[in-house]
Design an enzyme around this catalytic site. Structure first.
Site, PDB file in Angstrom:
ATOM      1  N   HIS A 168       0.730  -1.178   0.064  1.00 38.03           N
ATOM      2  CA  HIS A 168      -0.132   0.125  -0.011  1.00 38.03           C
ATOM      3  C   HIS A 168       0.773   1.266  -0.153  1.00 38.03           C
ATOM      4  O   HIS A 168       2.000   1.308   0.635  1.00 38.03           O
ATOM      5  CB  HIS A 168      -0.887   0.081   1.219  1.00 38.03           C
ATOM      6  CG  HIS A 168      -1.739  -1.203   1.435  1.00 38.03           C
ATOM      7  ND1 HIS A 168      -2.888  -1.199   0.501  1.00 38.03           N
ATOM      8  CD2 HIS A 168      -1.717  -2.254   2.018  1.00 38.03           C
ATOM      9  CE1 HIS A 168      -3.602  -2.447   0.698  1.00 38.03           C
ATOM     10  NE2 HIS A 168      -3.022  -3.011   1.687  1.00 38.03           N
ATOM     11  N   THR A 169       0.238   2.143  -0.755  1.00 34.52           N
ATOM     12  CA  THR A 169       1.094   3.409  -0.597  1.00 34.52           C
ATOM     13  C   THR A 169       0.944   4.094   0.841  1.00 34.52           C
ATOM     14  O   THR A 169      -0.173   4.380   1.163  1.00 34.52           O
ATOM     15  CB  THR A 169       0.372   4.417  -1.674  1.00 34.52           C
ATOM     16  OG1 THR A 169       0.637   3.965  -2.848  1.00 34.52           O
ATOM     17  CG2 THR A 169       1.052   5.886  -1.437  1.00 34.52           C
ATOM     18  N   GLN A 170       2.061   4.244   1.411  1.00 34.45           N
ATOM     19  CA  GLN A 170       1.984   4.975   2.826  1.00 34.45           C
ATOM     20  C   GLN A 170       2.949   6.325   2.842  1.00 34.45           C
ATOM     21  O   GLN A 170       2.916   6.752   3.934  1.00 34.45           O
ATOM     22  CB  GLN A 170       2.933   3.855   3.920  1.00 34.45           C
ATOM     23  CG  GLN A 170       2.470   2.775   3.783  1.00 34.45           C
ATOM     24  CD  GLN A 170       0.816   2.566   4.616  1.00 34.45           C
ATOM     25  OE1 GLN A 170       0.790   3.278   5.484  1.00 34.45           O
ATOM     26  NE2 GLN A 170       0.124   1.976   4.069  1.00 34.45           N
TER      27      GLN A 170
END
Length: 275
Positions: A45-47
């Site tokens: 996931h893009t964090q």
């Protein structure tokens, strides 16, 4: 192109060796060849937000609520996309505005559209109120935060609920609050004092005395200040309002600005002094 400007800012990129560990480490040539597939450790996931929008301003007035947001989406520090609409109509009585990651904002819009479609399919004559949409958003944001996969946004939910103007805020941590004036991003520091002072000058419950034309002037002035002081803003913005008659999202506009004062500052213009 470096798609991770913040993690490796100022550093050279080597896509073959990737010495700064920009991407998840994986070994082998894939699961089929007996190696370790790069997605075997789970969905990544893009964090960290990549393409972002800055402040959204919200202001209650006598007949409803106004939101304002500029049309810039920045790629790191690059003013990349200059016609991004960050104000969105949810229903005839509700709209939202978002700062933060634009990809996450697109997903939030899809979720809300699906929610409203499910409601209309029931054909029971009921439409979700602004407060119900806000409760839904607050639960979604808190749920994603609890899974350590937040939607990287701060969202303003505005509308008319049971005949009364409604304005509330929810962010990526699930923190919620309501106020007659709200700002996200740098607007919290630069524009919110201007909005509060404008309401305080009208006395107690100033938002109930504020006319539509005056509310628009206040927001236009605040957006001009943000353009002067916020490096991630643009002098092209939208103002939307929601009243008992419905939601109206205006076309992009600009506020007149003047940079002539810079020549009178030391270190600028024709000044002979340098610091």
């Amino acid at each position: 192109m470096n798609h991770f400007p913040s993690t490796s800012w100022g550093k050279p990129r080597n896509d073959a060796l990737d010495p700064y560990s920009t991407f998840p480490v994986h070994q082998g040539r894939g699961a089929a060849a007996g190696g370790k597939d790069k997605f075997a450790e789970g969905v990544q996931h893009t964090q960290q937000p990549i393409v972002t929008g800055t402040s959204v301003l919200g202001l209650k007035y006598k007949d409803g609520v106004m939101l304002a947001a500029d049309c810039l989406a920045s790629y790191g520090s690059l003013a990349r996309f200059k016609d991004v609409r960050r104000l969105h109509k949810v229903s005839n009585s509700t709209m939202i505005g978002a700062s933060g990651d634009m990809a996450d904002f697109q997903q939030i819009k899809r979720m809300l559209q699906g929610l409203m479609t499910d409601e209309s399919i029931l054909e029971d004559g009921h439409e979700l109120s602004t407060s119900q949409v806000f409760e839904y958003m607050s639960n979604v944001m808190y749920s994603r935060r609890s899974k350590f996969d937040p939607y990287w946004n701060a969202v303003l939910v505005a509308g008319v609920d049971k005949g009364e103007p409604f304005l509330a805020h929810v962010d990526l941590l699930g923190v919620t609050y309501s106020s007659p004036s709200i700002a996200t991003g740098f607007g919290m520091h630069l524009a919110q004092p201007l909005l509060r002072r404008s309401l305080e000058e009208l006395g107690p419950d100033g938002e109930k005395k504020l006319e539509e034309t005056d509310a628009r002037k206040i927001l236009e002035n605040a957006m001009r200040v943000l353009f002067y002081r916020d490096a991630r803003s643009l002098n092209k913005f939208q103002i939307a309002m929601v009243t008992a008659e419905g939601v109206t999202i205006g076309e992009p506009q600009s506020a007149p600005t003047s940079w002539g004062f810079a020549e009178g500052l030391r270190g600028y213009g024709n000044s002979d002094e340098h610091y």
